[in-house]
Design a protein around this motif. Structure first.
Motif, PDB file in Angstrom:
ATOM      1  N   GLY A   1      23.864  14.399  46.475  1.00 11.79           N
ATOM      2  CA  GLY A   1      23.281  15.420  45.602  1.00 11.79           C
ATOM      3  C   GLY A   1      21.870  15.066  45.168  1.00 11.79           C
ATOM      4  O   GLY A   1      21.009  15.938  45.065  1.00 11.79           O
ATOM      5  N   PHE A   2      21.617  13.790  44.922  1.00 15.97           N
ATOM      6  CA  PHE A   2      20.291  13.382  44.473  1.00 15.97           C
ATOM      7  C   PHE A   2      19.291  13.257  45.608  1.00 15.97           C
ATOM      8  O   PHE A   2      18.082  13.295  45.369  1.00 15.97           O
ATOM      9  CB  PHE A   2      20.369  12.052  43.718  1.00 15.97           C
ATOM     10  N   ALA A   3      19.740  13.120  46.836  1.00 16.65           N
ATOM     11  CA  ALA A   3      18.820  12.952  47.967  1.00 16.65           C
ATOM     12  C   ALA A   3      17.821  14.106  48.088  1.00 16.65           C
ATOM     13  O   ALA A   3      16.615  13.859  48.213  1.00 16.65           O
ATOM     14  CB  ALA A   3      19.604  12.763  49.259  1.00 16.65           C
ATOM     15  N   PRO A   4      18.261  15.384  48.048  1.00 14.07           N
ATOM     16  CA  PRO A   4      17.264  16.471  48.130  1.00 14.07           C
ATOM     17  C   PRO A   4      16.304  16.476  46.951  1.00 14.07           C
ATOM     18  O   PRO A   4      15.119  16.773  47.111  1.00 14.07           O
ATOM     19  CB  PRO A   4      18.094  17.748  48.122  1.00 14.07           C
ATOM     20  N   LEU A   5      16.792  16.091  45.774  1.00 14.00           N
ATOM     21  CA  LEU A   5      15.912  16.071  44.606  1.00 14.00           C
ATOM     22  C   LEU A   5      14.820  15.024  44.779  1.00 14.00           C
ATOM     23  O   LEU A   5      13.678  15.227  44.368  1.00 14.00           O
ATOM     24  CB  LEU A   5      16.717  15.801  43.339  1.00 14.00           C
TER      25      LEU A   5
ATOM     26  N   ALA B   1      16.274  18.074  30.338  1.00 13.82           N
ATOM     27  CA  ALA B   1      16.282  17.493  31.680  1.00 13.82           C
ATOM     28  C   ALA B   1      17.686  17.566  32.287  1.00 13.82           C
ATOM     29  O   ALA B   1      17.831  17.812  33.485  1.00 13.82           O
ATOM     30  CB  ALA B   1      15.805  16.044  31.635  1.00 13.82           C
ATOM     31  N   THR B   2      18.703  17.387  31.471  1.00 13.04           N
ATOM     32  CA  THR B   2      20.081  17.467  31.961  1.00 13.04           C
ATOM     33  C   THR B   2      20.374  18.866  32.483  1.00 13.04           C
ATOM     34  O   THR B   2      20.948  19.024  33.559  1.00 13.04           O
ATOM     35  CB  THR B   2      21.076  17.099  30.841  1.00 13.04           C
ATOM     36  N   HIS B   3      19.969  19.893  31.738  1.00 16.32           N
ATOM     37  CA  HIS B   3      20.186  21.269  32.186  1.00 16.32           C
ATOM     38  C   HIS B   3      19.404  21.559  33.468  1.00 16.32           C
ATOM     39  O   HIS B   3      19.912  22.201  34.386  1.00 16.32           O
ATOM     40  CB  HIS B   3      19.782  22.262  31.095  1.00 16.32           C
ATOM     41  N   LEU B   4      18.173  21.080  33.518  1.00 19.40           N
ATOM     42  CA  LEU B   4      17.359  21.263  34.708  1.00 19.40           C
ATOM     43  C   LEU B   4      17.989  20.567  35.911  1.00 19.40           C
ATOM     44  O   LEU B   4      18.073  21.135  37.002  1.00 19.40           O
ATOM     45  CB  LEU B   4      15.948  20.727  34.466  1.00 19.40           C
ATOM     46  N   LEU B   5      18.457  19.353  35.704  1.00 18.29           N
ATOM     47  CA  LEU B   5      19.079  18.590  36.785  1.00 18.29           C
ATOM     48  C   LEU B   5      20.340  19.275  37.296  1.00 18.29           C
ATOM     49  O   LEU B   5      20.564  19.345  38.507  1.00 18.29           O
ATOM     50  CB  LEU B   5      19.410  17.187  36.279  1.00 18.29           C
ATOM     51  N   ARG B   6      21.137  19.798  36.402  1.00 14.57           N
ATOM     52  CA  ARG B   6      22.348  20.520  36.824  1.00 14.57           C
ATOM     53  C   ARG B   6      21.986  21.745  37.665  1.00 14.57           C
ATOM     54  O   ARG B   6      22.601  22.016  38.686  1.00 14.57           O
ATOM     55  CB  ARG B   6      23.163  20.941  35.606  1.00 14.57           C
ATOM     56  N   ALA B   7      20.988  22.476  37.227  1.00 12.91           N
ATOM     57  CA  ALA B   7      20.560  23.665  37.979  1.00 12.91           C
ATOM     58  C   ALA B   7      20.035  23.267  39.354  1.00 12.91           C
ATOM     59  O   ALA B   7      20.346  23.916  40.363  1.00 12.91           O
ATOM     60  CB  ALA B   7      19.497  24.420  37.198  1.00 12.91           C
ATOM     61  N   LEU B   8      19.260  22.195  39.414  1.00 11.08           N
ATOM     62  CA  LEU B   8      18.725  21.741  40.698  1.00 11.08           C
ATOM     63  C   LEU B   8      19.834  21.265  41.634  1.00 11.08           C
ATOM     64  O   LEU B   8      19.778  21.503  42.843  1.00 11.08           O
ATOM     65  CB  LEU B   8      17.702  20.635  40.474  1.00 11.08           C
ATOM     66  N   LEU B   9      20.843  20.604  41.084  1.00 10.46           N
ATOM     67  CA  LEU B   9      21.957  20.162  41.918  1.00 10.46           C
ATOM     68  C   LEU B   9      22.740  21.349  42.463  1.00 10.46           C
ATOM     69  O   LEU B   9      23.204  21.327  43.600  1.00 10.46           O
ATOM     70  CB  LEU B   9      22.872  19.216  41.137  1.00 10.46           C
ATOM     71  N   VAL B  10      22.873  22.407  41.672  1.00 10.03           N
ATOM     72  CA  VAL B  10      23.538  23.619  42.159  1.00 10.03           C
ATOM     73  C   VAL B  10      22.742  24.221  43.307  1.00 10.03           C
ATOM     74  O   VAL B  10      23.294  24.581  44.347  1.00 10.03           O
ATOM     75  CB  VAL B  10      23.721  24.645  41.010  1.00 10.03           C
TER      76      VAL B  10
ATOM     77  N   ALA C   1      20.636  22.672  45.276  1.00 11.22           N
ATOM     78  CA  ALA C   1      20.719  21.764  46.427  1.00 11.22           C
ATOM     79  C   ALA C   1      22.055  21.925  47.140  1.00 11.22           C
ATOM     80  O   ALA C   1      22.124  21.898  48.372  1.00 11.22           O
ATOM     81  CB  ALA C   1      20.533  20.326  45.968  1.00 11.22           C
ATOM     82  N   ASN C   2      23.120  22.115  46.365  1.00  7.53           N
ATOM     83  CA  ASN C   2      24.443  22.308  46.942  1.00  7.53           C
ATOM     84  C   ASN C   2      24.504  23.624  47.727  1.00  7.53           C
ATOM     85  O   ASN C   2      25.051  23.675  48.828  1.00  7.53           O
ATOM     86  CB  ASN C   2      25.514  22.288  45.852  1.00  7.53           C
ATOM     87  N   ILE C   3      23.919  24.674  47.183  1.00  4.49           N
ATOM     88  CA  ILE C   3      23.879  25.959  47.884  1.00  4.49           C
ATOM     89  C   ILE C   3      23.087  25.825  49.180  1.00  4.49           C
ATOM     90  O   ILE C   3      23.501  26.311  50.228  1.00  4.49           O
ATOM     91  CB  ILE C   3      23.277  27.062  46.981  1.00  4.49           C
ATOM     92  N   GLU C   4      21.961  25.133  49.103  1.00  2.45           N
ATOM     93  CA  GLU C   4      21.139  24.934  50.286  1.00  2.45           C
ATOM     94  C   GLU C   4      21.909  24.140  51.347  1.00  2.45           C
ATOM     95  O   GLU C   4      21.856  24.469  52.536  1.00  2.45           O
ATOM     96  CB  GLU C   4      19.857  24.180  49.925  1.00  2.45           C
ATOM     97  N   ALA C   5      22.655  23.139  50.926  1.00  3.34           N
ATOM     98  CA  ALA C   5      23.398  22.308  51.884  1.00  3.34           C
ATOM     99  C   ALA C   5      24.555  23.073  52.515  1.00  3.34           C
ATOM    100  O   ALA C   5      24.828  22.911  53.712  1.00  3.34           O
ATOM    101  CB  ALA C   5      23.922  21.064  51.177  1.00  3.34           C
ATOM    102  N   THR C   6      25.219  23.926  51.746  1.00  3.32           N
ATOM    103  CA  THR C   6      26.379  24.642  52.286  1.00  3.32           C
ATOM    104  C   THR C   6      25.988  25.825  53.155  1.00  3.32           C
ATOM    105  O   THR C   6      26.712  26.177  54.078  1.00  3.32           O
ATOM    106  CB  THR C   6      27.311  25.123  51.156  1.00  3.32           C
TER     107      THR C   6
END
Length: 74
Positions: free
Chosen positions: A35-39, A55-64, A66-71
């Motif tokens: 999850g952190f690799a794309p970030l 930053a926590t909210h931003l990180l959660r949104a970015l991980l979502v 990244a997950n959408i992009e990966a799937t």
């Protein structure tokens, strides 16, 4: 709390239980690292200067995202 795996040395080999504990730790850690690799590639976190809660909210949104992009493979 930081959880680390067991390490073998030349004098002491790992027991089967320690090997299994390392496998379980690696299995739980792999999705987070993926999850952190794309970030890291996006370099979005290099100049982040904000409140940790924001930053926590931003990180959660970015991980979502990244997950959408990966799937979706886009």
């Amino acid at each position: 709390m930081v959880v680390t795996g067991f390490k073998a040395t030349r004098a002491r080999k790992l027991t089967p239980a320690e090997k299994e504990a390392n496998r379980v730790l690696a299995a739980g850690r792999a999705p987070v690292e993926r999850g952190f690799a794309p970030l890291k590639n996006w370099r979005i976190l290099t100049k982040l200067r904000t409140d940790p809660a924001r930053a926590t909210h931003l990180l959660r949104a970015l991980l979502v995202l990244a997950n959408i992009e990966a799937t979706t493979g886009k």
